[in-house]
Design a protein around this motif. Structure first.
Motif, PDB file in Angstrom:
ATOM      1  N   LYS A 228      14.304  24.150  15.385  1.00 11.96           N
ATOM      2  CA  LYS A 228      13.135  24.130  14.492  1.00 11.96           C
ATOM      3  C   LYS A 228      12.671  25.549  14.178  1.00 11.96           C
ATOM      4  CE  LYS A 228      11.142  19.590  14.871  1.00 11.96           C
ATOM      5  NZ  LYS A 228      10.669  18.694  15.936  1.00 11.96           N
TER       6      LYS A 228
ATOM      7  N   LEU B 225      13.477  23.314  20.074  1.00  9.26           N
ATOM      8  CA  LEU B 225      12.727  24.559  19.850  1.00  9.26           C
ATOM      9  C   LEU B 225      13.587  25.573  19.084  1.00  9.26           C
ATOM     10  CD1 LEU B 225      10.652  26.882  20.338  1.00  9.26           C
ATOM     11  CD2 LEU B 225      11.542  27.068  22.644  1.00  9.26           C
TER      12      LEU B 225
ATOM     13  N   ARG C   9       7.748  31.253  16.489  1.00  5.43           N
ATOM     14  CA  ARG C   9       8.234  30.079  17.215  1.00  5.43           C
ATOM     15  C   ARG C   9       7.633  28.826  16.561  1.00  5.43           C
ATOM     16  NH1 ARG C   9       7.442  28.677  23.660  1.00  5.43           N
ATOM     17  NH2 ARG C   9       8.934  30.377  23.906  1.00  5.43           N
TER      18      ARG C   9
ATOM     19  N   GLY D 289      13.147  32.170  19.026  1.00  9.99           N
ATOM     20  CA  GLY D 289      11.757  31.798  19.318  1.00  9.99           C
ATOM     21  C   GLY D 289      11.361  31.940  20.776  1.00  9.99           C
ATOM     22  N   ILE D 290      12.148  32.668  21.566  1.00 15.79           N
ATOM     23  CA  ILE D 290      11.822  32.805  22.991  1.00 15.79           C
ATOM     24  C   ILE D 290      11.177  34.160  23.306  1.00 15.79           C
ATOM     25  CG2 ILE D 290      12.721  32.784  25.362  1.00 15.79           C
ATOM     26  CD1 ILE D 290      12.948  30.085  23.958  1.00 15.79           C
ATOM     27  N   LYS D 291      11.869  35.238  22.959  1.00 14.35           N
ATOM     28  CA  LYS D 291      11.408  36.558  23.414  1.00 14.35           C
ATOM     29  C   LYS D 291      10.500  37.269  22.414  1.00 14.35           C
ATOM     30  CE  LYS D 291      15.675  37.940  24.608  1.00 14.35           C
ATOM     31  NZ  LYS D 291      16.404  36.663  24.484  1.00 14.35           N
ATOM     32  N   TYR D 292      10.705  37.011  21.134  1.00 12.27           N
ATOM     33  CA  TYR D 292       9.845  37.665  20.137  1.00 12.27           C
ATOM     34  C   TYR D 292       9.917  36.880  18.839  1.00 12.27           C
ATOM     35  CZ  TYR D 292      14.520  39.686  19.734  1.00 12.27           C
ATOM     36  OH  TYR D 292      15.872  39.856  19.691  1.00 12.27           O
ATOM     37  N   GLY D 293       9.012  37.201  17.939  1.00 12.22           N
ATOM     38  CA  GLY D 293       9.035  36.593  16.605  1.00 12.22           C
ATOM     39  C   GLY D 293       8.388  35.218  16.565  1.00 12.22           C
TER      40      GLY D 293
ATOM     41  N   ARG E 249      14.484  28.278  14.058  1.00 16.41           N
ATOM     42  CA  ARG E 249      15.425  28.911  13.128  1.00 16.41           C
ATOM     43  C   ARG E 249      15.359  28.278  11.733  1.00 16.41           C
ATOM     44  NH1 ARG E 249      19.447  31.937  15.283  1.00 16.41           N
ATOM     45  NH2 ARG E 249      21.183  30.993  14.140  1.00 16.41           N
TER      46      ARG E 249
END
Lengths: 483, 132
Positions: free
Chosen positions: A345, A342, A332, A326-330, A347
């Protein structure tokens, strides 16, 4: 004339002779997708505009008279775990449901360079984990021969698209049988190439030491044409093999005299359905009558391959899928207290249940408590490799069924991952050894569903597979199309 | 040793996956069934294929020459490949290239998929606890 019934070779000939145009061909497919995709679930994304643009470009190239690939203007589907620049690449997962890659996978780029037309991205089991295309976040895909049946998986959408006339050919990916098994369920040809001859650059990794991209086509000749386009050097994949890549169509000879074929006694086991046994026996008779030498061989570690595969592939997957945080893409998650919250949740909400199960099993497999079994699984892999090596000293190809049964009902095995995986007993060994194998239709069962025959050859011997499959197709005749 | 709820919870923390109390027992059962099956199979494999005997299949009635086809001893680093040039090629090389600069992605392209960003950086919750 229904243009969607043409093979690559037939369509290419008509395009070259100006009997049809690229746009006509592409439109015919797009119309059929419009009518059928909602029912069959073959595509996650349909690229109507891009397809028409690419068709127009391909037409220009054909009109200019330049020497072009037989794939120019041919409409294709690409499995949705292979990166396509500017087009959603979801891996059939919620966690990538908004991911637009900034680059093309090498295999896709090579097909674009040939002038192939992108119809859309095909459905799969979430992150290619599964054998039925039931775990896709975008809904199930259905077998066009009987829509209450699964199409197989994980490249289910790719197989459905080719079988139902929603693509002239497609790309799938095969980690433990994910091209060959759906090809056998849907009555099409599916090839898992030797590990390292098709670049994995731009393929979302499931289990990196097993994954391979390969073609799904209507017949063997088309398979050779697509393999010609996608195989070969790529400096972006450190596992590519620097060999001399042949013209794979040069192997399409209707001649199998003296071909040495081995039938593993472990592949004609008690678990095998009677209908499939019957079809395979008929195929063996065909090869014998046409001058091949068929002998019984033994691959004694076969029954342990699925267990070892499950451990090793889940372990690699748990590591590969750690990047989805949930940090660089996709996707979150929206509500979290701190960075760890973060991750967890995102994942937990982003992955489906079967993916989470495999991540957990893989993480456990890599824990100190389980390390002895992880080592045992690697030893099984070494023995599987050795079994094949030994057999290939005596035979050119191995012949057997692709799956223990033909397609089953949607929902029948959904909550039985073990039972589903055990169906892959004949396919996983090939990935463990990194060798090549192909599934070709060899009849139908008593319910009228396709049966697949698997041919296996040593590293880099795709030509032998294609030659045997081509001769079989020529002699025995295919099973036809489902519409 | 059977897998327990505690093992599954511990694994879930490492894998950064939350498990609710309601789903825990069913999940543990599922994983236990799979792991037990795999354990039994791999133990059986160990009984059938002896590492000291070149993983010779002890139940195979047709004996083959172990020197020719099997490793002397399990050693994935040194496969016995001299009888097969293709495999030798397959096992022997790693595809390396010169480390040369070439075209790369622009910052905008790379940030386009970021769920949250600011001034060309990924925005994340505070990572280091701050003590004044």
């Amino acid at each position: 004339m229904d243009l969607t019934r043409l093979t690559i070779r037939e369509a290419a000939k008509r395009l070259k002779n100006k009997e049809i145009s690229c746009l006509e061909l592409t439109s015919a497919y797009l119309d059929r997708i419009k009518n059928l995709n909602e029912r069959l679930g073959a595509y996650i994304t349909v690229c109507d505009k891009k397809a028409r643009e690419q068709a127009a470009l391909a037409q220009k190239r054909i009109d200019s008279g330049e020497s072009i690939s037989p794939l120019a203007g041919i409409p294709m589907g690409i499995k949705d775990n292979i990166m396509t620049k500017g087009i959603l690449t979801s891996c059939a997962s919620k966690i990538l449901s908004n991911f637009i890659p900034p680059y093309d996978a090498t295999a896709v780029k090579k097909l674009y360079d040939c002038g192939a037309v992108m119809l859309g991205k095909t459905n799969l089991d979430e992150f290619a984990m599964g054998s039925s295309t039931e775990s896709s976040w975008y809904g199930v895909a259905r077998n066009p021969w009987d829509e209450s049946m699964v199409p197989g998986g994980s490249s289910g959408g790719s197989a459905v698209a080719v079988a139902a006339g929603l693509a002239c050919f497609s790309l799938g990916t095969d980690t433990g049988g994910s091209i060959r098994q759906p090809a056998s369920f849907c009555g099409v040809v599916g090839l898992k190439p030797t590990y390292g001859i098709v670049s994995r650059y731009g393929l979302a990794a499931l289990a990196s030491s097993f994954d391979q991209i390969g073609p799904v086509t209507r017949n063997t000749e088309d398979c050779a044409l697509v393999l010609n386009a996608i195989a070969g050097h790529d400096s972006k994949d450190s596992t590519f093999r620097n060999i001399k890549y042949p013209d794979y169509t040069s192997f399409l000879k209707d001649d199998i005299k003296e071909l040495r074929i081995g039938v593993p006694k472990e592949y004609i086991s008690e678990d095998l359905c009677e209908d499939i046994k019957h079809s395979i026996n008929e195929a063996i008779e065909f090869f014998e009558e046409n001058g091949a030498n068929v002998t019984e061989v033994s691959l004694p570690a076969t029954e342990y391959a699925v267990s070892a595969y499950y451990i090793l592939s889940c372990a690699e997957a748990s590591s590969n899928l750690a990047r989805f945080d949930g940090i660089k893409y996709g996707f979150r998650a929206s509500d979290f207290d701190n960075i760890f919250d973060l991750y967890s949740k995102t994942r937990s909400e982003g992955f489906g249940q079967s993916v989470k199960n495999r991540i957990l099993i893989g993480t456990y497999a890599l824990s100190p408590e389980f390390q002895d079994y992880y080592k045992k699984a690697q030893k099984v892999r070494a023995v599987v490799c050795r079994d094949f090596r030994k057999v290939f000293n005596d035979v050119d190809i191995i012949l057997g069924p692709t799956e223990v049964c033909s397609a089953y009902r949607i929902g029948e095995k959904k909550d039985k991952p073990l039972s589903m995986s055990l169906g892959d007993i004949y396919t996983v060994s090939v990935n463990m050894a990194g060798i090549c194998a192909l599934s070709v239709p060899c009849g139908k069962d008593s319910r009228g569903l396709p049966v697949g025959m698997q041919l296996i050859a040593n590293h880099f011997n795709e030509g032998t597979l294609l030659r045997a499959a081509y001769a079989y197709e020529m002699g025995a005749g295919g099973i036809g199309l489902c519409w | 040793m059977e897998i327990t709820d505690k093992d599954v919870l511990k694994t879930a923390v490492i894998a950064r996956i939350n498990i609710s109390e309601e789903e825990l027992s069913k999940l543990t059962d599922n994983i236990k069934r799979i792991i037990n099956y795999i354990r039994n199979k791999l133990d059986e494999f160990d009984e059938r294929f002896d590492p000291e005997q070149s993983y010779f299949d002890k139940t195979d009635s047709v004996k083959t020459n172990p020197d020719k086809f099997y490793f002397k001893k399990f050693d994935p680093g040194k496969p016995d490949i001299k009888n097969n040039t293709e495999i030798e090629h397959f096992a022997a090389t790693n595809a390396l290239r010169e480390d040369m600069p070439e075209s790369h992605f622009s910052r905008e392209d790379m940030m386009a998929n970021a769920p949250d960003s600011e001034d060309g950086f990924f925005r994340v919750p505070k990572v280091v606890p701050w003590k004044s």
